[in-house]
Motif scaffolding. Sequence first.
Motif, PDB file in Angstrom:
ATOM      1  N   ASP A 114      -5.756   4.502  -5.085  1.00  0.00           N
ATOM      2  CA  ASP A 114      -7.265   4.358  -4.731  1.00  0.00           C
ATOM      3  C   ASP A 114      -7.570   4.752  -3.296  1.00  0.00           C
ATOM      4  O   ASP A 114      -8.971   5.410  -3.367  1.00  0.00           O
ATOM      5  CB  ASP A 114      -7.570   3.087  -5.230  1.00  0.00           C
ATOM      6  CG  ASP A 114      -7.259   2.802  -6.722  1.00  0.00           C
ATOM      7  OD1 ASP A 114      -7.497   3.847  -7.398  1.00  0.00           O
ATOM      8  OD2 ASP A 114      -7.386   1.674  -7.088  1.00  0.00           O
ATOM      9  N   GLN A 140     -10.943  14.907 -11.698  1.00  0.00           N
ATOM     10  CA  GLN A 140     -11.631  13.681 -11.077  1.00  0.00           C
ATOM     11  C   GLN A 140     -12.006  12.735 -12.243  1.00  0.00           C
ATOM     12  O   GLN A 140     -11.862  11.405 -12.160  1.00  0.00           O
ATOM     13  CB  GLN A 140     -12.889  14.044 -10.360  1.00  0.00           C
ATOM     14  CG  GLN A 140     -13.656  13.046  -9.694  1.00  0.00           C
ATOM     15  CD  GLN A 140     -14.986  13.467  -8.771  1.00  0.00           C
ATOM     16  OE1 GLN A 140     -15.416  14.903  -9.078  1.00  0.00           O
ATOM     17  NE2 GLN A 140     -15.217  12.720  -7.871  1.00  0.00           N
ATOM     18  N   GLU A 144     -10.763   8.889 -12.917  1.00  0.00           N
ATOM     19  CA  GLU A 144     -11.431   7.754 -12.786  1.00  0.00           C
ATOM     20  C   GLU A 144     -11.354   6.900 -14.030  1.00  0.00           C
ATOM     21  O   GLU A 144     -11.126   5.746 -14.200  1.00  0.00           O
ATOM     22  CB  GLU A 144     -12.874   7.994 -12.842  1.00  0.00           C
ATOM     23  CG  GLU A 144     -13.213   8.465 -11.332  1.00  0.00           C
ATOM     24  CD  GLU A 144     -14.722   9.282 -11.225  1.00  0.00           C
ATOM     25  OE1 GLU A 144     -15.634   9.137 -12.194  1.00  0.00           O
ATOM     26  OE2 GLU A 144     -15.049   9.368  -9.994  1.00  0.00           O
ATOM     27  N   SER A 147      -8.339   4.928 -13.534  1.00  0.00           N
ATOM     28  CA  SER A 147      -8.395   3.919 -12.775  1.00  0.00           C
ATOM     29  C   SER A 147      -9.247   2.692 -13.211  1.00  0.00           C
ATOM     30  O   SER A 147      -8.943   1.733 -13.047  1.00  0.00           O
ATOM     31  CB  SER A 147      -9.274   4.554 -11.459  1.00  0.00           C
ATOM     32  OG  SER A 147      -9.599   3.440 -10.467  1.00  0.00           O
ATOM     33  N   SER A 148     -10.008   3.240 -14.423  1.00  0.00           N
ATOM     34  CA  SER A 148     -10.729   2.048 -14.782  1.00  0.00           C
ATOM     35  C   SER A 148      -9.883   1.280 -15.927  1.00  0.00           C
ATOM     36  O   SER A 148      -9.492  -0.167 -16.368  1.00  0.00           O
ATOM     37  CB  SER A 148     -11.782   2.415 -15.888  1.00  0.00           C
ATOM     38  OG  SER A 148     -11.637   3.345 -16.846  1.00  0.00           O
TER      39      SER A 148
END
Length: 188
Positions: A114, A140, A144, A147-148
């Motif tokens: 991150d 990208q 994301e 990442s969530s």
Amino acid sequence: MEKNHTNLQNAIRRFPAYEPGNEVWNTINENLLAQPLREALSEMPDYEPDNKLWELIDRKNVRHRRWKWGYAAAILALAAGISWMILPRGPQRIAYSQEAVDERLQMDGEVKTDQQYRVLKTYCETETLVCNSTEYRSLQQEYERLSSASDLLAQAIGDYNTEPELLRQFNEIERQKTDILNAMAKMI
């Protein structure tokens, strides 16, 4: 005699249920209000039961009341006995134990991917040529999304990770994020 009573009860239970229609009930109500029925009811003699019958009923009610009070007293005694048996007696003891934490099952506070993603994102704000390509944007968006998912998994793991499988899934997601981050960095 008991056998026949049981057979009769079984036969009654097997009868089909039937509910008459509204017109049947309306006809019965009209007939109850009819003049001949009212006259017949008014001509019937009044009957007052003997006083002995009322005395027997009163004695039975008194007996039932006594039994009810007896039952209530027995229930209270039973509740008191159970609570006496359940409540702790004597000094209370407090016990505690310690467990060693397996460091392999703990997560880092800040994920390094991150941090690197934020660096790439700030660089992308100045260098817009590559960052506007559809391939870069798709990478990208994938980063994301992962990442969530990683954040949700970190919440599920919590402060005290007791499930090694969750940590394995978390590490797999972080590995995928690293691969996407490397692909994004190569494009820049």
